[in-house]
Motif scaffolding. Structure first.
Motif, PDB file in Angstrom:
ATOM      1  N   LEU A 176      74.567  96.322 100.341  1.00 35.16           N
ATOM      2  CA  LEU A 176      74.324  95.756  99.020  1.00 35.16           C
ATOM      3  C   LEU A 176      72.958  96.183  98.496  1.00 35.16           C
ATOM      4  O   LEU A 176      72.821  96.533  97.321  1.00 35.16           O
ATOM      5  CB  LEU A 176      74.431  94.226  99.050  1.00 35.16           C
ATOM      6  CG  LEU A 176      74.235  93.528  97.698  1.00 35.16           C
ATOM      7  CD1 LEU A 176      75.300  93.956  96.690  1.00 35.16           C
ATOM      8  CD2 LEU A 176      74.246  92.016  97.873  1.00 35.16           C
ATOM      9  N   ASP A 177      71.963  96.186  99.362  1.00 37.84           N
ATOM     10  CA  ASP A 177      70.638  96.658  98.971  1.00 37.84           C
ATOM     11  C   ASP A 177      70.707  98.117  98.519  1.00 37.84           C
ATOM     12  O   ASP A 177      70.131  98.488  97.498  1.00 37.84           O
ATOM     13  CB  ASP A 177      69.667  96.481 100.137  1.00 37.84           C
ATOM     14  CG  ASP A 177      68.235  96.836  99.774  1.00 37.84           C
ATOM     15  OD1 ASP A 177      67.811  96.593  98.631  1.00 37.84           O
ATOM     16  OD2 ASP A 177      67.530  97.354 100.665  1.00 37.84           O
ATOM     17  N   CYS A 178      71.430  98.954  99.264  1.00 42.59           N
ATOM     18  CA  CYS A 178      71.594 100.364  98.883  1.00 42.59           C
ATOM     19  C   CYS A 178      72.288 100.481  97.527  1.00 42.59           C
ATOM     20  O   CYS A 178      71.876 101.287  96.680  1.00 42.59           O
ATOM     21  CB  CYS A 178      72.400 101.117  99.941  1.00 42.59           C
ATOM     22  SG  CYS A 178      71.584 101.291 101.537  1.00 42.59           S
ATOM     23  N   ARG A 195      72.298 101.608  91.699  1.00 40.72           N
ATOM     24  CA  ARG A 195      72.529 101.133  90.333  1.00 40.72           C
ATOM     25  C   ARG A 195      71.258 101.214  89.504  1.00 40.72           C
ATOM     26  O   ARG A 195      71.295 101.608  88.336  1.00 40.72           O
ATOM     27  CB  ARG A 195      73.080  99.705  90.351  1.00 40.72           C
ATOM     28  CG  ARG A 195      74.508  99.632  90.866  1.00 40.72           C
ATOM     29  CD  ARG A 195      75.002  98.206  90.982  1.00 40.72           C
ATOM     30  NE  ARG A 195      74.987  97.543  89.687  1.00 40.72           N
ATOM     31  CZ  ARG A 195      75.028  96.207  89.548  1.00 40.72           C
ATOM     32  NH1 ARG A 195      75.080  95.414  90.609  1.00 40.72           N
ATOM     33  NH2 ARG A 195      75.014  95.668  88.338  1.00 40.72           N
ATOM     34  N   MET A 196      70.106 100.856  90.090  1.00 40.82           N
ATOM     35  CA  MET A 196      68.828 100.965  89.372  1.00 40.82           C
ATOM     36  C   MET A 196      68.561 102.402  88.950  1.00 40.82           C
ATOM     37  O   MET A 196      68.153 102.663  87.812  1.00 40.82           O
ATOM     38  CB  MET A 196      67.678 100.481  90.269  1.00 40.82           C
ATOM     39  CG  MET A 196      67.249  99.071  90.002  1.00 40.82           C
ATOM     40  SD  MET A 196      65.728  98.681  90.878  1.00 40.82           S
ATOM     41  CE  MET A 196      66.390  98.158  92.438  1.00 40.82           C
ATOM     42  N   ASN A 231      84.854  98.336  81.568  1.00 42.35           N
ATOM     43  CA  ASN A 231      84.588  97.111  80.798  1.00 42.35           C
ATOM     44  C   ASN A 231      84.335  95.897  81.693  1.00 42.35           C
ATOM     45  O   ASN A 231      84.037  94.817  81.193  1.00 42.35           O
ATOM     46  CB  ASN A 231      85.720  96.829  79.815  1.00 42.35           C
ATOM     47  CG  ASN A 231      87.039  96.532  80.500  1.00 42.35           C
ATOM     48  OD1 ASN A 231      87.218  96.801  81.685  1.00 42.35           O
ATOM     49  ND2 ASN A 231      87.972  95.989  79.752  1.00 42.35           N
ATOM     50  N   GLU A 232      84.440  96.053  83.002  1.00 38.78           N
ATOM     51  CA  GLU A 232      84.206  94.946  83.933  1.00 38.78           C
ATOM     52  C   GLU A 232      82.786  94.936  84.498  1.00 38.78           C
ATOM     53  O   GLU A 232      82.382  93.961  85.116  1.00 38.78           O
ATOM     54  CB  GLU A 232      85.171  95.027  85.127  1.00 38.78           C
ATOM     55  CG  GLU A 232      86.616  94.835  84.791  1.00 38.78           C
ATOM     56  CD  GLU A 232      87.520  94.976  85.998  1.00 38.78           C
ATOM     57  OE1 GLU A 232      88.500  94.211  86.073  1.00 38.78           O
ATOM     58  OE2 GLU A 232      87.263  95.846  86.868  1.00 38.78           O
ATOM     59  N   VAL A 233      82.019  96.017  84.328  1.00 42.24           N
ATOM     60  CA  VAL A 233      80.722  96.122  84.989  1.00 42.24           C
ATOM     61  C   VAL A 233      79.572  95.893  84.020  1.00 42.24           C
ATOM     62  O   VAL A 233      79.706  96.123  82.815  1.00 42.24           O
ATOM     63  CB  VAL A 233      80.561  97.480  85.707  1.00 42.24           C
ATOM     64  CG1 VAL A 233      81.619  97.632  86.789  1.00 42.24           C
ATOM     65  CG2 VAL A 233      80.604  98.649  84.747  1.00 42.24           C
ATOM     66  N   VAL A 234      78.456  95.426  84.579  1.00 36.97           N
ATOM     67  CA  VAL A 234      77.269  95.115  83.788  1.00 36.97           C
ATOM     68  C   VAL A 234      76.037  95.681  84.489  1.00 36.97           C
ATOM     69  O   VAL A 234      76.111  96.160  85.613  1.00 36.97           O
ATOM     70  CB  VAL A 234      77.118  93.583  83.591  1.00 36.97           C
ATOM     71  CG1 VAL A 234      78.276  93.016  82.785  1.00 36.97           C
ATOM     72  CG2 VAL A 234      76.985  92.866  84.932  1.00 36.97           C
ATOM     73  N   THR A 235      74.908  95.574  83.824  1.00 42.64           N
ATOM     74  CA  THR A 235      73.646  96.008  84.423  1.00 42.64           C
ATOM     75  C   THR A 235      73.213  94.989  85.483  1.00 42.64           C
ATOM     76  O   THR A 235      73.713  93.850  85.517  1.00 42.64           O
ATOM     77  CB  THR A 235      72.542  96.117  83.361  1.00 42.64           C
ATOM     78  OG1 THR A 235      72.301  94.803  82.823  1.00 42.64           O
ATOM     79  CG2 THR A 235      72.908  97.095  82.261  1.00 42.64           C
ATOM     80  N   LEU A 236      72.253  95.377  86.303  1.00 40.42           N
ATOM     81  CA  LEU A 236      71.712  94.457  87.306  1.00 40.42           C
ATOM     82  C   LEU A 236      71.140  93.207  86.652  1.00 40.42           C
ATOM     83  O   LEU A 236      71.349  92.092  87.132  1.00 40.42           O
ATOM     84  CB  LEU A 236      70.629  95.151  88.133  1.00 40.42           C
ATOM     85  CG  LEU A 236      71.128  96.091  89.207  1.00 40.42           C
ATOM     86  CD1 LEU A 236      70.007  97.009  89.675  1.00 40.42           C
ATOM     87  CD2 LEU A 236      71.696  95.313  90.377  1.00 40.42           C
TER      88      LEU A 236
END
Length: 157
Positions: free
Chosen positions: A67-69, A74-75, A132-137
């Motif tokens: 998850l950290d990776c 994502r960043m 359409n299901e994903v968002v930013t951190l």
């Protein structure tokens, strides 16, 4: 997605080769809807390392767990104004501490949007998701805090 096969990415500039246990093809999406394909290579389950292959670039990311990776990947993509289309980027996906520890951060819960619902499914954070299901951190963090506050009105964060 290929399970149980090892992959090698050629060494660059004298770097040692890393053995990969899994290869996952995902897409990224830009705000204007342009989608691009990326490949994520996962290190052995006992390690927390991934490689993100995007066109001609390769970035190896290590962290405390998968998850950290994923959050680091994502960043990196968000700096390019792209969102990674995977289950771990959905606004209502997050692991418990225990699930994160037992799966090396690979699995997370899909938290129900209804505060009265107690059922949660688990999902592989690297499984594909629709654009359409994903968002930013940042949006994911806000959604998780809002869901927590709705469930725990006397213990808000």
């Amino acid at each position: 997605m290929t399970h149980g096969q090892e992959h090698e990415i050629a060494a660059q500039d004298g770097e040692p080769q890393t053995r990969w246990s899994e290869e996952i093809t995902l897409q990224t999406v830009e705000p204007n809807g342009v989608a691009r394909q990326v490949t994520v290579y996962l290190g052995q389950p006992s390690k927390a390392v991934i490689a993100l292959l995007d066109s001609d670039s390769r970035t190896e990311i290590s962290g405390s767990d998968y998850l950290d990776c994923l959050m680091q990947a994502r960043m990196l993509l968000e700096r390019q104004d792209r969102r990674l289309c995977c289950q771990g980027a959905r606004p209502n996906v997050h692991p418990s501490g225990q699930l994160r520890q037992f799966t090396n951060g690979r699995m997370a819960y899909i938290r129900p949007l209804d505060p009265g619902s107690a059922t949660s499914q688990t999902v592989d954070i690297f499984a594909p998701a629709l654009p359409n299901e994903v968002v930013t951190l940042s949006n994911q963090r806000e959604a998780l805090m809002a869901a927590w506050n709705a469930r725990h009105p006397n213990n808000q964060i």
